[in-house]
Design a protein around this motif. Structure first.
Motif, PDB file in Angstrom:
ATOM      1  N   UNK A   1       0.851  -1.197   0.000  1.00 58.11           N
ATOM      2  CA  UNK A   1       0.000   0.000   0.000  1.00 58.11           C
ATOM      3  C   UNK A   1       0.881   1.238   0.000  1.00 58.11           C
ATOM      4  N   UNK A   2       0.452   2.285  -0.715  1.00 57.19           N
ATOM      5  CA  UNK A   2       1.166   3.555  -0.672  1.00 57.19           C
ATOM      6  C   UNK A   2       0.894   4.263   0.647  1.00 57.19           C
ATOM      7  N   UNK A   3       0.327   5.458   0.603  1.00 59.52           N
ATOM      8  CA  UNK A   3      -0.011   6.199   1.822  1.00 59.52           C
ATOM      9  C   UNK A   3      -1.328   5.673   2.391  1.00 59.52           C
ATOM     10  N   UNK A   4      -1.342   5.440   3.703  1.00 58.49           N
ATOM     11  CA  UNK A   4      -2.541   4.911   4.362  1.00 58.49           C
ATOM     12  C   UNK A   4      -3.532   6.015   4.711  1.00 58.49           C
ATOM     13  N   UNK A   5      -3.044   7.105   5.316  1.00 61.00           N
ATOM     14  CA  UNK A   5      -3.879   8.240   5.725  1.00 61.00           C
ATOM     15  C   UNK A   5      -5.060   7.807   6.586  1.00 61.00           C
ATOM     16  N   UNK A   6      -4.830   6.819   7.448  1.00 60.45           N
ATOM     17  CA  UNK A   6      -5.849   6.411   8.399  1.00 60.45           C
ATOM     18  C   UNK A   6      -6.964   5.557   7.838  1.00 60.45           C
ATOM     19  N   UNK A   7      -6.841   5.110   6.580  1.00 62.37           N
ATOM     20  CA  UNK A   7      -7.936   4.388   5.928  1.00 62.37           C
ATOM     21  C   UNK A   7      -7.752   2.871   6.019  1.00 62.37           C
ATOM     22  N   UNK A   8      -7.486   2.363   7.206  1.00 62.77           N
ATOM     23  CA  UNK A   8      -7.237   0.933   7.362  1.00 62.77           C
ATOM     24  C   UNK A   8      -8.441   0.082   6.953  1.00 62.77           C
ATOM     25  N   UNK A   9      -9.630   0.480   7.338  1.00 59.61           N
ATOM     26  CA  UNK A   9     -10.822  -0.301   6.991  1.00 59.61           C
ATOM     27  C   UNK A   9     -10.928  -0.462   5.472  1.00 59.61           C
ATOM     28  N   UNK A  10     -10.747   0.633   4.746  1.00 57.08           N
ATOM     29  CA  UNK A  10     -10.870   0.587   3.285  1.00 57.08           C
ATOM     30  C   UNK A  10      -9.790  -0.294   2.668  1.00 57.08           C
ATOM     31  N   UNK A  11      -8.577  -0.248   3.226  1.00 52.93           N
ATOM     32  CA  UNK A  11      -7.480  -1.059   2.690  1.00 52.93           C
ATOM     33  C   UNK A  11      -7.753  -2.543   2.914  1.00 52.93           C
ATOM     34  N   UNK A  12      -8.147  -2.901   4.134  1.00 55.94           N
ATOM     35  CA  UNK A  12      -8.438  -4.309   4.409  1.00 55.94           C
ATOM     36  C   UNK A  12      -9.637  -4.798   3.603  1.00 55.94           C
ATOM     37  N   UNK A  13     -10.642  -3.954   3.429  1.00 53.23           N
ATOM     38  CA  UNK A  13     -11.797  -4.332   2.607  1.00 53.23           C
ATOM     39  C   UNK A  13     -11.374  -4.582   1.161  1.00 53.23           C
ATOM     40  N   UNK A  14     -10.480  -3.745   0.671  1.00 54.40           N
ATOM     41  CA  UNK A  14     -10.022  -3.889  -0.716  1.00 54.40           C
ATOM     42  C   UNK A  14      -9.239  -5.193  -0.904  1.00 54.40           C
ATOM     43  N   UNK A  15      -8.407  -5.527   0.076  1.00 50.23           N
ATOM     44  CA  UNK A  15      -7.666  -6.783   0.000  1.00 50.23           C
ATOM     45  C   UNK A  15      -8.626  -7.965   0.009  1.00 50.23           C
ATOM     46  N   UNK A  16      -9.646  -7.906   0.859  1.00 49.57           N
ATOM     47  CA  UNK A  16     -10.631  -8.988   0.894  1.00 49.57           C
ATOM     48  C   UNK A  16     -11.337  -9.130  -0.459  1.00 49.57           C
ATOM     49  N   UNK A  17     -11.660  -7.998  -1.089  1.00 44.32           N
ATOM     50  CA  UNK A  17     -12.302  -8.058  -2.406  1.00 44.32           C
ATOM     51  C   UNK A  17     -11.378  -8.691  -3.439  1.00 44.32           C
TER      52      UNK A  17
END
Length: 472
Positions: A6-22
């Protein structure tokens, strides 16, 4: 082992983990490890926001606190470095590395760990020349100046990292300086035309990071910070040879190579805001460029002049030169190229990711500790021969006192809440009162345990508060 970057997270952990699950559901595979290249924003409570260097309008709690308070658990092992927009007080607590939350490990201001045999090194922060040779003098409460300087990388850490052997993966927030000349520069300038002036002056990226790239020659280097996807291949020096009449020799597959298998891009790539022309085949003239990246959080006094490096020499045919594959990714937003999934060559059998200390890094940390300064003054560093001799002695100490079949991180450091979580009811969009004070310094048990393990003094918040309780 499949690795998401992942590049910059900017506090968006939920969105990142959701994207990986997708991605897992769509592609029928399992991602084993996530690497995040900075601007993680590990806000435990509202007080931590007072230690993040951003304009007040960007100071919102974000979603990390849910993982810190165990309301949620990271679904896969996550390793992160710091950037220039962080809860700097929390990352200072874990200067040598540690668990930010269960299953989320911070590499420290500099560090190296091992996951299933893959060595992963990294450097937190960004380069600013005026702070590079100073000690780590910043203490709470931060001034406006020290709130910025605390995330500026120091020579101390670059020298330590330079003593590593070749890691497989290196993470930095900054791009290495001049890396743009090793990839598709025209395409980069079409997407980010405001980079042109910095590139022409040789001021895009970090000089010490390029020095480390050239010295360590990792197989992969991942970065973020500039909010765009960019690939490059850096060919390291080897004996050049003349090409035959049949052209260059066929490429030999590296059995340890990480192979890109999938990306997050479900739509055609788009340029970030500020691109003036996506169809021209040549970069726009300097006079027509925006003077500032409209997609970037800007702070006064964050500009710094660095010496322009020479352009890379024209590529020669390489006989045995190794290659570092560079990949920078965007920040987590819709329709951005912010995450990609790679795969290490393996037998195809799934193995639970196991996080271990790097014995080499433990030896370097122990050997260099006498030069770790928590004042502005930085002691003169040893020359390379003396430094390597000290590391050799420390390596023997590690072998005699620590070395076993595995040096598991969990055997030494366990996550503990050093500061309280937010007052309920909390929400990611909650904002801090600008008049609220900065938090106190906390003594983190994980840092105490790490220092005790390798027999060094804990210089990180030695007089800090112990224990965080359940709420702020």
């Amino acid at each position: 082992m499949k690795i998401a970057v992942e590049g910059c997270c900017h506090g968006e952990l939920d969105a990142i983990y959701d994207h990986i699950r997708d991605l897992e559901n769509r592609n029928k595979y399992k991602v084993d490890l996530l690497l995040i290249c900075g601007d993680f924003q590990a806000m435990r409570n509202l007080a931590d926001l007072q230690c993040m260097s951003v304009p007040n309008k960007y100071k919102k709690l974000g979603g990390f606190y849910k993982y810190y308070t165990r309301e949620k658990t990271a679904p896969l092992l996550t390793i992160v470095i710091g950037g220039n927009h962080e809860a700097s007080n929390y990352m200072w607590e874990l200067y040598h590395g540690g668990w930010l939350a269960p299953n989320i490990y911070f590499l420290g201001h500099a560090g190296c760990v091992r996951v299933n045999g893959v060595d992963i090194a990294g450097a937190s922060g960004i380069f600013k020349g005026h702070d590079f040779r100073l000690g780590n003098y910043e203490t709470l409460p931060y001034t406006p100046g020290s709130m910025r300087s605390i995330y500026h990388i120091r020579e101390f850490n670059v020298r330590r990292l330079s003593l590593l052997s070749q890691p497989t993966i290196f993470l930095s927030h900054d791009w290495p300086q001049s890396i743009e000349h090793h990839g598709d520069l025209k395409s980069l300038l079409r997407n980010k035309p405001f980079f042109r002036q910095d590139i022409d002056k040789g001021e895009l990226g970090s000089p010490p990071m390029m020095g480390l790239l050239r010295n360590l020659k990792p197989k992969w280097w991942f970065s973020a910070h500039l909010h765009t996807r960019f690939e490059a291949n850096v060919v390291h020096e080897s004996v050049p040879e003349l090409e035959s009449s049949e052209g260059r020799a066929a490429k030999v597959q590296n059995p340890d190579e990480i192979i890109i298998e999938d990306t997050d891009v479900d739509v055609d790539p788009i340029a970030a805001e500020g691109s003036t022309n996506l169809t021209t085949s040549t970069p726009p003239a300097v006079s027509s460029l925006p003077k500032q990246n409209p997609d970037e959080i800007t702070l006064d006094e964050e500009e710094d002049v660095v010496e322009a490096p020479p352009l890379p020499a024209p590529a020669a045919s390489q006989s045995r030169g190794s290659v570092t594959r560079f990949l920078a990714l965007d920040k987590c937003l819709p329709r951005r190229q912010f995450l990609e999934v790679s795969s290490t060559t393996s037998d195809g059998t799934y193995h639970l990711p196991v996080l271990e200390y790097s014995p080499e890094w433990l030896a370097i940390t122990r050997a260099f500790h006498p030069w770790f300064s928590t004042t502005r003054h930085q002691l003169n560093f040893p020359d390379e021969e003396e430094a390597r001799s000290a590391v050799a002695s420390a390596t023997q100490w590690v072998v005699e006192n620590l070395q076993s079949e595995k040096l598991l991180v969990d055997d030494v450091q366990q996550f503990v809440r050093s500061a309280p979580g937010p007052v309920a009811p909390a929400s990611p969009n909650q904002r801090v009162n600008e008049r609220d004070p900065q938090p106190p310094a906390y003594l983190n048990p994980q840092t105490e345990a790490f220092c005790k393990m390798i027999g060094i003094e804990n210089k990180i918040n030695p007089g800090g508060l112990c224990g965080g309780g359940d709420s702020q």
